[in-house]
Write an enzyme that holds these catalytic residues in place. Structure first.
Site, PDB file in Angstrom:
ATOM      1  N   GLU A   1      43.945  17.840  60.370  1.00  0.00           N
ATOM      2  CA  GLU A   1      42.750  18.417  61.008  1.00  0.00           C
ATOM      3  C   GLU A   1      41.463  18.194  60.219  1.00  0.00           C
ATOM      4  O   GLU A   1      40.884  19.132  59.653  1.00  0.00           O
ATOM      5  CB  GLU A   1      42.945  19.909  61.258  1.00  0.00           C
TER       6      GLU A   1
ATOM      7  N   GLU B   1      51.547  20.971  65.753  1.00  0.00           N
ATOM      8  CA  GLU B   1      51.329  22.423  65.671  1.00  0.00           C
ATOM      9  C   GLU B   1      51.034  22.948  67.060  1.00  0.00           C
ATOM     10  O   GLU B   1      50.250  22.340  67.810  1.00  0.00           O
ATOM     11  CB  GLU B   1      50.124  22.785  64.783  1.00  0.00           C
TER      12      GLU B   1
HETATM   13  C1  FCB Z   1      45.423  25.136  62.410  1.00  0.00           C
HETATM   14  C2  FCB Z   1      45.797  24.863  60.968  1.00  0.00           C
HETATM   15  C3  FCB Z   1      46.910  25.692  60.445  1.00  0.00           C
HETATM   16  C4  FCB Z   1      46.870  27.121  60.976  1.00  0.00           C
HETATM   17  C5  FCB Z   1      46.684  27.141  62.469  1.00  0.00           C
HETATM   18  C6  FCB Z   1      46.655  28.513  63.082  1.00  0.00           C
HETATM   19  O1  FCB Z   1      44.099  24.806  62.622  1.00  0.00           O
HETATM   20  O2  FCB Z   1      46.164  23.504  60.794  1.00  0.00           O
HETATM   21  O3  FCB Z   1      46.894  25.626  59.049  1.00  0.00           O
HETATM   22  O4  FCB Z   1      45.936  27.852  60.317  1.00  0.00           O
HETATM   23  O5  FCB Z   1      45.504  26.454  62.807  1.00  0.00           O
END
Ligand code: FCB
Length: 457
Positions: free
Chosen positions: A167, A363
């Site tokens: 990210e 994620e």
């Molecule tokens: C993302 C991050 C991760 C976590 C989630 C909720 O942006 O990569 O580390 O904090 O959000």
């Protein structure tokens, strides 16, 4: 009726990140990252929380791997802390730090779990922040690549799934704001918007150099990926006009045109560059070639999205705001928008014209107001409701023939949620921080059943 059955080859996993779970901040030679420094400053994180202890995973990794085995995942995504490996950011390698990941990887493999390692999940060495302002300097890209070489040459015999950076928009755009205190480390205000885009440019350059470093150092064939959190534009309705509007909006939404575009196509989005004008970063000759490395996969972190509709204006589209009554999970930005997962995949395959690039959801998850009830259980209905909808959207992408190969839930454990400290819980396992007890939540059992049956249950 759809059974939401995934192909047998679909990979089910869970994700975490070093600073959010490890703790042991000063052990075995680790030195501070910008997150140690930032979170120690009063007022920067909620309740002054820091990752100094976190989930104490550094000492409890064997218990946590057993938990993964009980969950039934065969794939685990974690990140490696730069300051455990090279505590000063550049220079000597700390073999004691490498040993921790070596033990973790061996333990995973003994349990039949494949490691997927992210080489950078925001914890830049504080020493490099002091030396040259970390991502503000171009030097950071080369130091990062040298660190990558150190890791991959030591662990590349047992880790073959590498992700360069997590990210980029968060630790650049959200780490250096112009007129406000940024919520993310290092929390330095830079003077101009151009300087923010420059930090971002240095990070994509680091990604490119990192890809080259991984391939040069790996003793065996391996997979190289970037993990991005695209701002996903979702058509308000799936009619041709709104779909076109969502596609047109994609390059200029948030940082897409300055991260995904150069990484996947070798050029910043021209529409974005036009919009930025003098605020565009300085791009040196050869940078775009370095940034545009072949990728074996792309990881997408998708939690929410932005609705777009066709509009009678020069752009031809309008991005829509959410009103307070729109359904949202326990974070200000966490609007419930499962279609974003489907459209995120489609924008890479269709809008960016990369139909053959293997994709993973690296994620997806949500924060909920979890509490332990009188029976000692955590019944997180809203998390199950959220995950179920997003997994159905993943299934739709697979069923439509898009190359979505796997899904990692965020997160295995409740953890240090950056500026929100321990207040916001994203885990499918509850962590009782005072005792470090792990309590699998209802969503853990639900996800285990999805994995067992290979479908959304
Ligand atoms: C993302 C991050 C991760 C976590 C989630 C909720 O942006 O990569 O580390 O904090 O959000």
């Amino acid at each position: 009726m759809t059974s939401y059955q995934f192909p047998d080859s679909f990979l089910w996993g869970a994700a975490t990140a070093s600073y959010q779970i490890e703790g042991a901040a000063t052990e075995d030679g680790r030195k501070p990252s910008v997150w140690d420094t930032f979170s120690a400053k009063p007022g920067r994180t909620l309740n002054g929380d820091t990752g100094a202890v976190a989930c104490d995973h550094y000492h409890r990794y064997e218990t946590d791997v057993k938990l993964m085995a009980a969950l039934g995942i065969k794939h685990y995504r974690f990140s490696i802390a730069w300051t455990r490996i090279i505590p000063d950011g550049r220079g000597d390698v700390n073999e004691a730090g490498v040993d921790f990941y070596s033990r973790l990887v061996d333990c995973l493999r003994e349990h039949g779990i494949t490691p997927h390692a992210t080489l950078f999940h925001w914890d830049s060495p504080q020493a490099l922040e002091k030396r040259y302002g970390s991502w503000r300097s171009r030097e950071m890209a080369q130091d990062y690549a040298d660190y990558v070489t150190a890791v991959v040459s030591r662990l590349g015999d047992r880790i073959t799934n590498w992700m360069t950076i997590n990210e980029i928009s968060c630790f650049t755009h959200l780490g250096y704001a112009v007129n406000a205190d940024p919520p993310h480390a290092p929390g330095t205000r830079v003077k101009r918007r151009k300087d923010i885009w420059q930090t971002c440019h240095h990070a994509i350059l680091a990604h490119g150099l990192g890809c080259q470093a991984i391939r040069a150092a790996s003793p065996v064939p391996c997979s190289v990926a970037l993990v991005d959190n695209p701002a996903v534009t979702v058509p308000i309705a799936e009619s041709p006009e709104h779909v076109v509007a969502a596609q047109k909006a994609f390059p200029t939404c948030w940082a897409n045109g300055g991260i995904l575009y150069p990484v996947l196509t070798g050029a910043y989005s021209p529409v974005l560059l036009e919009q930025l004008g003098w605020d565009a970063p300085e791009i040196k000759a050869g940078d775009l070639e370095t940034i545009h490395q072949p990728l074996d996969a792309l990881g997408l972190n998708i939690y929410t999205g932005t609705y777009v509709k066709a509009a009678d204006n020069p752009n031809g589209y309008e991005c829509l705001d959410f009103r307070d009554s729109y359904p949202r999970l326990n974070m200000p930005w966490l609007w419930m928008l499962p279609e974003a997962l489907y459209w995120g995949v489609r924008h890479i395959s269709d809008t960016l014209e990369k139909p053959a690039l293997p994709l993973f959801i690296t994620e997806n998850g949500c924060a909920a107001q979890d509490t332990v009830n009188a029976q000692g259980e955590v019944v997180d209905l809203e998390r199950i409701a959220y995950l179920r909808q997003y997994l159905k959207a993943a299934h739709r992408a697979v069923a439509d023939g898009y190359p979505l190969h796997g899904y990692f839930v965020w997160s295995l454990l409740d953890n240090f949620e950056w500026a929100w400290g321990y207040d916001r819980r994203f885990g499918i396992t509850y962590v009782d921080y005072p005792t470090q007890k792990r309590i699998p939540k209802a969503s853990f059992h639900w996800y285990a059943e999805c994995i067992r049956q290979g479908r959304v249950v």
